[in-house]
Design an enzyme around this catalytic site. Structure first.
Site, short mmCIF file in Angstrom:
data_model
loop_
_atom_site.label_atom_id
_atom_site.label_comp_id
_atom_site.label_asym_id
_atom_site.label_seq_id
_atom_site.Cartn_x
_atom_site.Cartn_y
_atom_site.Cartn_z
N LEU A 135 0.85 -1.20 0.00
CA LEU A 135 0.00 0.00 0.00
C LEU A 135 0.88 1.26 0.00
CD1 LEU A 135 -2.89 1.19 0.21
CD2 LEU A 135 -2.63 1.15 2.69
N CYS A 242 -8.30 -3.87 5.83
CA CYS A 242 -7.22 -4.83 6.13
C CYS A 242 -6.35 -4.26 7.25
CB CYS A 242 -6.34 -5.09 4.91
SG CYS A 242 -7.27 -5.62 3.46
N GLY A 343 21.04 -0.12 32.86
CA GLY A 343 22.36 0.51 32.82
C GLY A 343 23.08 0.22 31.52
N GLU A 367 1.48 0.86 10.02
CA GLU A 367 0.05 0.65 10.29
C GLU A 367 -0.61 1.92 10.81
OE1 GLU A 367 -1.94 -1.52 9.57
OE2 GLU A 367 -0.73 -3.26 9.04
P1 TGC Z 1 -11.40 8.01 4.73
O1 TGC Z 1 -12.38 8.92 4.06
O2 TGC Z 1 -11.20 8.14 6.18
O3 TGC Z 1 -11.82 6.49 4.43
C1 TGC Z 1 -12.17 6.02 3.16
C2 TGC Z 1 -13.21 4.92 3.37
O4 TGC Z 1 -12.66 3.88 4.17
C3 TGC Z 1 -13.38 3.74 5.42
N1 TGC Z 1 -12.36 3.53 6.47
C4 TGC Z 1 -12.13 2.35 7.03
N2 TGC Z 1 -12.71 1.15 6.90
C5 TGC Z 1 -12.22 0.14 7.64
N3 TGC Z 1 -11.18 0.27 8.49
C6 TGC Z 1 -10.57 1.44 8.63
N4 TGC Z 1 -9.52 1.55 9.45
C7 TGC Z 1 -11.04 2.56 7.90
N5 TGC Z 1 -10.67 3.85 7.81
C8 TGC Z 1 -11.50 4.43 6.94
C9 TGC Z 1 -14.12 5.05 5.59
O5 TGC Z 1 -15.29 4.88 6.34
C10 TGC Z 1 -14.44 5.41 4.14
O6 TGC Z 1 -15.53 4.60 3.72
P2 TGC Z 1 -16.63 5.19 2.72
O7 TGC Z 1 -17.59 4.07 2.52
O8 TGC Z 1 -17.20 6.39 3.39
O9 TGC Z 1 -15.88 5.58 1.46
O10 TGC Z 1 -10.03 8.11 3.95
P3 TGC Z 1 -8.91 9.22 4.00
O11 TGC Z 1 -8.28 9.25 2.66
O12 TGC Z 1 -9.45 10.48 4.60
O13 TGC Z 1 -7.81 8.55 4.96
C11 TGC Z 1 -7.86 8.69 6.26
C12 TGC Z 1 -6.63 8.06 6.96
C13 TGC Z 1 -5.52 9.09 7.12
C14 TGC Z 1 -7.15 7.66 8.32
C15 TGC Z 1 -6.08 6.82 6.22
O14 TGC Z 1 -5.55 7.18 5.00
C16 TGC Z 1 -5.03 6.08 7.02
O15 TGC Z 1 -5.37 5.23 7.82
N6 TGC Z 1 -3.70 6.35 6.78
C17 TGC Z 1 -2.62 5.58 7.38
C18 TGC Z 1 -2.10 4.61 6.36
C19 TGC Z 1 -1.57 3.35 6.98
O16 TGC Z 1 -1.84 3.01 8.10
N7 TGC Z 1 -0.80 2.60 6.20
C20 TGC Z 1 -0.33 1.31 6.63
C21 TGC Z 1 0.25 0.53 5.49
S1 TGC Z 1 0.39 -1.19 5.78
C22 TGC Z 1 1.55 -1.34 6.96
O17 TGC Z 1 2.04 -0.43 7.51
C23 TGC Z 1 1.93 -2.71 7.27
S2 TGC Z 1 3.05 -2.91 8.53
C24 TGC Z 1 3.02 -4.57 8.52
C25 TGC Z 1 3.64 -5.26 9.61
O18 TGC Z 1 2.98 -5.55 10.64
O19 TGC Z 1 4.82 -5.61 9.42
P1 FAD Z 2 4.79 9.95 6.11
O1 FAD Z 2 3.39 9.61 5.75
O2 FAD Z 2 5.61 10.67 5.12
O3 FAD Z 2 4.78 10.77 7.47
C1 FAD Z 2 5.93 11.49 7.94
C2 FAD Z 2 5.60 12.15 9.28
O4 FAD Z 2 4.54 13.09 9.11
C3 FAD Z 2 5.13 11.18 10.35
O5 FAD Z 2 5.66 11.55 11.61
C4 FAD Z 2 3.61 11.37 10.36
O6 FAD Z 2 3.02 11.05 11.62
C5 FAD Z 2 3.52 12.85 10.07
N1 FAD Z 2 2.24 13.21 9.46
C6 FAD Z 2 1.67 12.66 8.38
N2 FAD Z 2 0.51 13.26 8.11
C7 FAD Z 2 0.33 14.23 9.05
C8 FAD Z 2 -0.67 15.21 9.32
N3 FAD Z 2 -1.76 15.28 8.56
N4 FAD Z 2 -0.51 16.03 10.37
C9 FAD Z 2 0.59 15.92 11.16
N5 FAD Z 2 1.57 15.03 10.95
C10 FAD Z 2 1.44 14.20 9.92
N6 FAD Z 2 3.52 -0.39 4.33
C11 FAD Z 2 2.83 -1.28 3.57
O7 FAD Z 2 2.02 -0.90 2.73
N7 FAD Z 2 3.03 -2.62 3.73
C12 FAD Z 2 3.92 -3.13 4.62
O8 FAD Z 2 4.06 -4.35 4.73
C13 FAD Z 2 4.67 -2.22 5.42
N8 FAD Z 2 5.62 -2.68 6.29
C14 FAD Z 2 6.44 -1.78 6.94
C15 FAD Z 2 7.52 -2.24 7.68
C16 FAD Z 2 8.38 -1.35 8.31
C17 FAD Z 2 9.56 -1.85 9.06
C18 FAD Z 2 8.11 0.06 8.23
C19 FAD Z 2 9.00 1.03 8.94
C20 FAD Z 2 7.05 0.52 7.50
C21 FAD Z 2 6.21 -0.39 6.81
N9 FAD Z 2 5.17 0.07 6.00
C22 FAD Z 2 4.43 -0.82 5.24
C23 FAD Z 2 5.00 1.49 5.75
C24 FAD Z 2 4.24 2.25 6.84
O9 FAD Z 2 2.88 1.94 6.81
C25 FAD Z 2 4.48 3.75 6.62
O10 FAD Z 2 5.83 3.98 6.95
C26 FAD Z 2 3.57 4.61 7.45
O11 FAD Z 2 2.23 4.49 7.01
C27 FAD Z 2 3.99 6.08 7.41
O12 FAD Z 2 4.25 6.51 6.10
P2 FAD Z 2 5.63 7.26 5.75
O13 FAD Z 2 6.73 6.46 6.32
O14 FAD Z 2 5.63 7.52 4.31
O15 FAD Z 2 5.56 8.63 6.55
#
Ligand code: TGC
Ligand code: FAD
Length: 387
Positions: A135, A242, A343, A367
């Site tokens: 993603l 997810c 320490g 996440e």
């Molecule tokens: P937004 O308008 O809030 O949402 C779009 C549509 O999605 C629904 N929705 C959700 N549904 C289920 N679960 C959730 N957590 C949901 N959050 C939102 C929402 O109701 C809406 O539905 P609909 O029917 O109204 O269209 O979208 P936005 O573009 O304003 O985004 C909001 C925001 C910032 C919260 C979202 O973009 C976000 O969560 N950003 C963070 C991205 C993130 O967490 N990336 C993670 C990547 S994967 C990863 O890091 C894996 S690590 C793996 C490991 O464990 O090693």
């Molecule tokens: P950015 O989005 O560029 O954010 C930079 C800084 O700005 C952060 O401190 C953030 O909190 C801050 N910020 C962002 N928006 C705002 C706002 N509106 N206001 C104030 N502050 C804000 N992703 C996947 O899709 N799949 C994976 O399997 C996966 N695995 C990962 C494994 C590791 C070890 C790591 C480190 C990351 C992984 N990720 C994965 C990516 C992870 O989900 C992203 O790193 C995370 O979502 C943040 O995105 P970014 O690193 O681009 O930071």
């Protein structure tokens, strides 16, 4: 007597069913016997312990809450306890399981066609196929709605172009769940290893999650058949759903890491004699240990109630955000304090807190960063998105 050792200060155990306790104890034994003896070396050598994967599959740790297709159909509390124990071992091991289960098997189970489910889910449950979830992109992960990766329909195929970054298990994955923008919005695709135009490359030099594979994915006119699209995934809500699964597991995992650090700090404080008495007799050390116990206890109860809500089918994703934020913060704060309490020895990977502390720097970012979860809760309170 409240149990300060395990720790189980509020009789958390009594709130679990016999089955839930059994699942937890089985995974705890696996972590004690198989993960802890090797994990410090894996972390130091930047090596993911892939030799553990078959045993984890044997224990049913992949897709455990899913039904059919060789999955165990456990409840969400049991799943949370699995994640807690795995992360007590190492965040990298928990990450692998989170990605396989919550980020790959879950979308195939929820959004996939019958053919996709039959093809991938039994194989993934047995770890005969490994998955990754793409993603995040190089230009910013917090706002996936602005992703640049594109999928275009051409004849009987989809053509994918773009790049994903920081992808757990990327280079070892047999299949990537890839999210791309199409003319109708975000859609999900299953891209198999070896597909022309798809490559993966590891990201080296990490100081965190060193016992985990983290990769970049590249799509250069990557052609996949129409049947590779997840037919029921429409819009950004699909990948975000997810994330809810994985974030839920992380909320438990943060407590597992905190427990490991607390136990090591407590043992050390009892054994280390300074100024004529064990450290554990000093007021300030007791305050620090008590504070760790306070954090762990509140985090345990929060995770458990979240799990019960999930099992009742009434959990809201903003509740998961609060728990991910709270419990990872607990893990990180406890790990940092335990590192200091040990320490100089605390900077060695022979003690677990520094490893957990460094790992949790990733966990607090991935996440959804801590800030993003605070803003998700802020939006829920005020009705205004302030991202
Ligand atoms: P937004 O308008 O809030 O949402 C779009 C549509 O999605 C629904 N929705 C959700 N549904 C289920 N679960 C959730 N957590 C949901 N959050 C939102 C929402 O109701 C809406 O539905 P609909 O029917 O109204 O269209 O979208 P936005 O573009 O304003 O985004 C909001 C925001 C910032 C919260 C979202 O973009 C976000 O969560 N950003 C963070 C991205 C993130 O967490 N990336 C993670 C990547 S994967 C990863 O890091 C894996 S690590 C793996 C490991 O464990 O090693
Ligand atoms: P950015 O989005 O560029 O954010 C930079 C800084 O700005 C952060 O401190 C953030 O909190 C801050 N910020 C962002 N928006 C705002 C706002 N509106 N206001 C104030 N502050 C804000 N992703 C996947 O899709 N799949 C994976 O399997 C996966 N695995 C990962 C494994 C590791 C070890 C790591 C480190 C990351 C992984 N990720 C994965 C990516 C992870 O989900 C992203 O790193 C995370 O979502 C943040 O995105 P970014 O690193 O681009 O930071």
């Amino acid at each position: 007597m409240p149990d300060c050792q395990t720790p189980d200060f509020y009789s958390f155990d009594s709130l679990l069913s016999e089955d839930e306790r059994q699942v937890r104890d089985t995974v705890a034994k696996f972590v004690d016997d198989r993960v802890l003896p090797i994990i410090a070396e894996c972390f130091e050598k930047e090596r993911f312990p892939s030799e553990l994967i078959p045993e984890m599959a044997e224990l049913g740790l992949f897709g455990p809450t899913l039904t059919d297709y060789g999955c165990a159909g456990l409840n969400n509390v049991a799943y949370g306890l699995i994640m807690q124990e795995l992360e007590r071992g190492d965040s990298g091991v928990r990450s692998f399981a989170s990605v396989q289960s919550g980020l790959c098997m879950y979308p195939i189970h929820t959004y996939g066609s019958d053919e996709q489910k039959k093809r991938w889910l039994p194989a993934m449950a047995r770890a005969k196929a490994i998955g990754c979830f793409g993603l995040t992109e190089p230009d910013g992960g917090s706002d996936p709605g602005t992703m640049k990766t594109r999928a275009e329909k051409r004849g009987g195929d989809w053509i994918i172009n773009g790049a994903k970054m920081w992808i757990t298990s990327g280079t070892i994955a047999d299949v990537a769940v890839v999210w791309a923008m199409t003319e109708h919005g975000v859609r999900g695709f299953l891209v198999e290893k070896g597909t022309p135009g798809y490559t993966a490359r590891d990201i080296p030099h990490k100081m965190s999650l060193r016992a985990s594979v983290t990769s970049e994915l590249f799509f250069d006119n990557c052609k996949v058949p129409l049947s590779s699209q997840l037919p029921k995934a429409e819009g950004l809500g699909a990948p975000l759903s997810c994330l809810t699964q994985a974030r839920y597991g992380i909320a438990w995992g943060g407590i597992g890491a905190a427990i490991a650090c607390y136990r090591e700090a407590l043992t050390f404080a009892r054994q280390r004699v300074l100024f004529g008495a064990p450290l554990s007799h000093k007021q300030l050390i007791q305050v620090r240990l008590a504070d760790m116990l306070r954090r762990i206890t509140t985090g345990q109860l929060l995770a458990l109630q979240l799990g019960r809500l999930k099992d009742q089918g009434v959990m809201h994703h903003t509740q998961v955000s609060l728990a991910k934020w709270n419990n990872v913060r607990i893990g990180l704060d406890v790990a940092r304090d335990a590192r200091d309490l040990l320490g100089a020895g605390g900077i060695s990977v022979e003690c677990c807190p520094v490893r957990h502390m460094l790992n949790l720097e990733s966990v607090i970012t991935y996440e959804g960063t801590e800030t993003i979860h605070q803003l998700i809760v802020g939006r829920e309170i005020t009705g205004t998105a302030a991202f």
